[in-house]
Scaffold this active site. Structure first.
Site, PDB file in Angstrom:
ATOM      1  N   CYS A   1       2.312  -1.091  -9.092  1.00  8.31           N
ATOM      2  CA  CYS A   1       1.149  -0.668  -8.757  1.00  8.31           C
ATOM      3  C   CYS A   1       0.204  -1.771  -9.689  1.00  8.31           C
ATOM      4  O   CYS A   1       0.826  -2.367 -10.732  1.00  8.31           O
ATOM      5  CB  CYS A   1       0.640   0.643  -8.994  1.00  8.31           C
ATOM      6  SG  CYS A   1       0.861   1.045 -10.673  1.00  8.31           S
TER       7      CYS A   1
ATOM      8  N   CYS B   1      -3.933   3.354 -17.422  1.00  7.58           N
ATOM      9  CA  CYS B   1      -4.407   2.953 -16.261  1.00  7.58           C
ATOM     10  C   CYS B   1      -6.059   3.189 -15.685  1.00  7.58           C
ATOM     11  O   CYS B   1      -6.366   4.275 -16.214  1.00  7.58           O
ATOM     12  CB  CYS B   1      -3.662   3.309 -15.032  1.00  7.58           C
ATOM     13  SG  CYS B   1      -4.425   2.633 -13.547  1.00  7.58           S
TER      14      CYS B   1
ATOM     15  N   HIS C   1       4.510  16.053 -19.589  1.00  7.80           N
ATOM     16  CA  HIS C   1       4.317  14.606 -19.024  1.00  7.80           C
ATOM     17  C   HIS C   1       3.462  13.998 -19.833  1.00  7.80           C
ATOM     18  O   HIS C   1       2.334  14.424 -20.068  1.00  7.80           O
ATOM     19  CB  HIS C   1       4.364  14.473 -17.597  1.00  7.80           C
ATOM     20  CG  HIS C   1       4.469  13.139 -16.979  1.00  7.80           C
ATOM     21  ND1 HIS C   1       3.476  12.320 -17.297  1.00  7.80           N
ATOM     22  CD2 HIS C   1       5.079  12.627 -16.411  1.00  7.80           C
ATOM     23  CE1 HIS C   1       3.706  11.143 -16.636  1.00  7.80           C
ATOM     24  NE2 HIS C   1       4.798  11.200 -16.183  1.00  7.80           N
TER      25      HIS C   1
ATOM     26  N   GLU D   1       1.057  11.835 -19.290  1.00 10.21           N
ATOM     27  CA  GLU D   1      -0.257  11.767 -18.580  1.00 10.21           C
ATOM     28  C   GLU D   1      -0.874  12.933 -18.696  1.00 10.21           C
ATOM     29  O   GLU D   1      -2.099  13.155 -18.970  1.00 10.21           O
ATOM     30  CB  GLU D   1      -0.100  11.386 -16.994  1.00 10.21           C
ATOM     31  CG  GLU D   1      -1.484  11.212 -16.467  1.00 10.21           C
ATOM     32  CD  GLU D   1      -1.640  10.771 -14.942  1.00 10.21           C
ATOM     33  OE1 GLU D   1      -0.543   9.914 -14.781  1.00 10.21           O
ATOM     34  OE2 GLU D   1      -2.344  11.274 -14.149  1.00 10.21           O
TER      35      GLU D   1
ATOM     36  N   SER E   1       6.776   1.990 -10.999  1.00  8.26           N
ATOM     37  CA  SER E   1       7.178   1.307 -12.396  1.00  8.26           C
ATOM     38  C   SER E   1       8.486   0.420 -12.187  1.00  8.26           C
ATOM     39  O   SER E   1       8.796  -0.212 -13.279  1.00  8.26           O
ATOM     40  CB  SER E   1       7.232   2.370 -13.486  1.00  8.26           C
ATOM     41  OG  SER E   1       8.014   3.432 -12.912  1.00  8.26           O
TER      42      SER E   1
HETATM   43  O1  0CH Z   1       5.059   8.222 -12.514  1.00  9.99           O
HETATM   44  P1  0CH Z   1       4.940   8.206 -13.866  1.00  9.99           P
HETATM   45  O2  0CH Z   1       3.495   8.917 -14.492  1.00  9.99           O
HETATM   46  O3  0CH Z   1       5.940   9.282 -14.925  1.00  9.99           O
HETATM   47  O4  0CH Z   1       4.673   6.756 -14.745  1.00  9.99           O
HETATM   48  P2  0CH Z   1       5.687   5.613 -14.343  1.00  9.99           P
HETATM   49  O5  0CH Z   1       6.909   5.853 -13.660  1.00  9.99           O
HETATM   50  O6  0CH Z   1       5.463   4.669 -15.699  1.00  9.99           O
HETATM   51  O7  0CH Z   1       4.857   4.829 -13.369  1.00  9.99           O
HETATM   52  C1  0CH Z   1       3.349   4.344 -13.674  1.00  9.99           C
HETATM   53  C2  0CH Z   1       2.527   5.380 -13.487  1.00  9.99           C
HETATM   54  C3  0CH Z   1       1.659   5.305 -14.822  1.00  9.99           C
HETATM   55  C4  0CH Z   1       0.477   6.388 -14.771  1.00  9.99           C
HETATM   56  O8  0CH Z   1      -0.136   6.652 -13.669  1.00  9.99           O
HETATM   57 FE1  SF4 Z   2      -1.697   5.103  -9.770  1.00 10.66          FE
HETATM   58 FE2  SF4 Z   2      -0.401   5.190 -12.176  1.00 10.66          FE
HETATM   59 FE3  SF4 Z   2      -0.190   2.960 -10.998  1.00 10.66          FE
HETATM   60 FE4  SF4 Z   2      -2.587   3.620 -12.010  1.00 10.66          FE
HETATM   61  S1  SF4 Z   2      -0.728   3.251 -13.029  1.00 10.66           S
HETATM   62  S2  SF4 Z   2      -2.227   2.653  -9.922  1.00 10.66           S
HETATM   63  S3  SF4 Z   2      -2.464   5.769 -11.615  1.00 10.66           S
HETATM   64  S4  SF4 Z   2       0.429   4.951 -10.288  1.00 10.66           S
END
Ligand code: 0CH
Ligand code: SF4
Length: 316
Positions: A17, A101, A129, A131, A273
């Site tokens: 994202c 973010c 978590h 966040e 991610s």
């Molecule tokens: O889905 P989470 O929040 O565990 O984090 P991720 O897998 O590192 O994905 C990015 C989202 C980061 C914050 O929204």
């Molecule tokens: Fe959504 Fe987290 Fe990605 Fe930001 S970092 S766009 S809040 S999933």
């Protein structure tokens, strides 16, 4: 040997994202600007492949700020940090860059605003978590009550039930969260909140794409890490949409081929991610065993981009 036919439905949107893209770029640009080592508080995003790649370039991952020396830059992960963390970095006169973010920061600002208006907060999120810890840590202890499930709504004891607002983690299940919001509104009719919740566009879109793929498939693979909230939600959404076999895999070597014996259609997606190289690795692993036809199932197009902080755009 003849390989069996298989249709591989590739969900779109999937994978990185805008917030993840920006966070990774921040670490890379910090390494270019300041050289190695650059410290990163918590995994920049929850993906071992990404973290290992950055570590190889000179990033050092730690869990707490007190593990960082005062004379090297430190970056805060995409998930956000409690207010105490930048405050401590400032106190120690450290160079730091916040890779939170902007859509998480937006929730932090919402919480602050409600607090200033005298409302106590209810946060819908997962205990522990990063966040949730970061968002709850925007306000003083006791000002944010955490609820994880519909059942939790009955157990919270706000100071004044008429002066409440709610916020959410950005990576929750859209459907489960709607149930929790409904329960909150039933118990606390005057609770204030965002239009629906604070779940971000990327989380919402990836879940929608899984729902569109689910009726077509015998099995769903979600590429993502076991500590990635948004990735785990995609597995749950797949199961809730009727996919009996939905599994999280970090990469191709995690695939349980015996569990996939006899399937004719598989769905593949990736958490926010998970890098696209791992998606390609999984597709190649299927191609080695099946005669694969790839079909894209696209439910939305994304063109959001977030700028990196100014300090990294300026020359050294
Ligand atoms: O889905 P989470 O929040 O565990 O984090 P991720 O897998 O590192 O994905 C990015 C989202 C980061 C914050 O929204
Ligand atoms: Fe959504 Fe987290 Fe990605 Fe930001 S970092 S766009 S809040 S999933």
């Amino acid at each position: 040997m003849d390989r069996p036919d298989l249709t591989l439905y590739l969900a779109a949107p999937r994978g990185f994202c805008a917030g993840v893209d920006r966070a990774i770029k921040i670490v890379e640009m910090a390494l270019e600007k300041w050289g190695a080592p650059v410290f990163v508080r918590h995994e920049i995003v929850h993906n071992k492949f990404v973290v290992d790649g950055l570590r190889a370039k000179g990033a050092v991952f730690v869990e707490e700020l007190d593990e960082c020396p005062g004379d090297r830059p430190v970056i805060f992960s995409a998930h956000g940090v409690p207010k105490a963390v930048p405050a401590e970095a400032e106190r120690r006169a450290m160079t730091f860059v916040d890779a939170t973010c902007p859509l998480v920061s937006k929730v932090h600002i919402e919480a602050e605003r409600h607090h200033q208006n005298g409302l106590q907060m209810v946060m819908i999120g997962h205990a522990g978590h990063p966040e949730t810890l970061g968002t709850m840590g925007q306000l003083p202890e006791g000002e944010v009550l955490l609820v994880e499930t519909v059942a939790d709504v009955a157990t919270i004891a706000p100071r004044n039930p008429a002066k409440l607002a709610f916020i959410t983690q950005t990576t929750l299940s859209v459907d489960d969260t709607a149930d929790i919001v409904a329960a909150l509104k039933t118990r606390f009719p005057s609770i204030v909140g965002p239009h629906k919740e604070d779940i971000c566009y990327a989380t919402t879109n990836r879940q929608e794409a899984v729902k569109a793929v689910a009726p077509k498939i015998d099995a769903l693979l979600v590429i993502g890490a076991p500590n990635s909230s948004n990735s785990k939600r995609l597995v749950e959404v797949g199961r809730a949409a009727g996919c009996a076999y939905a599994q999280l895999v970090q990469r191709a070597t995690d695939i349980d081929w015996r569990a996939l014996e006899g399937i004719r259609a598989v769905g593949v997606t990736a958490g926010a991610s998970a890098p696209e190289v791992l998606v390609n690795e999984v597709i190649d692993a299927f191609r080695a065993r099946f005669d694969v036809t790839v079909e894209l199932v696209e439910t939305a197009q994304e063109n959001i981009e977030f700028k990196v902080p100014r300090v990294l755009r300026e020359p050294a």
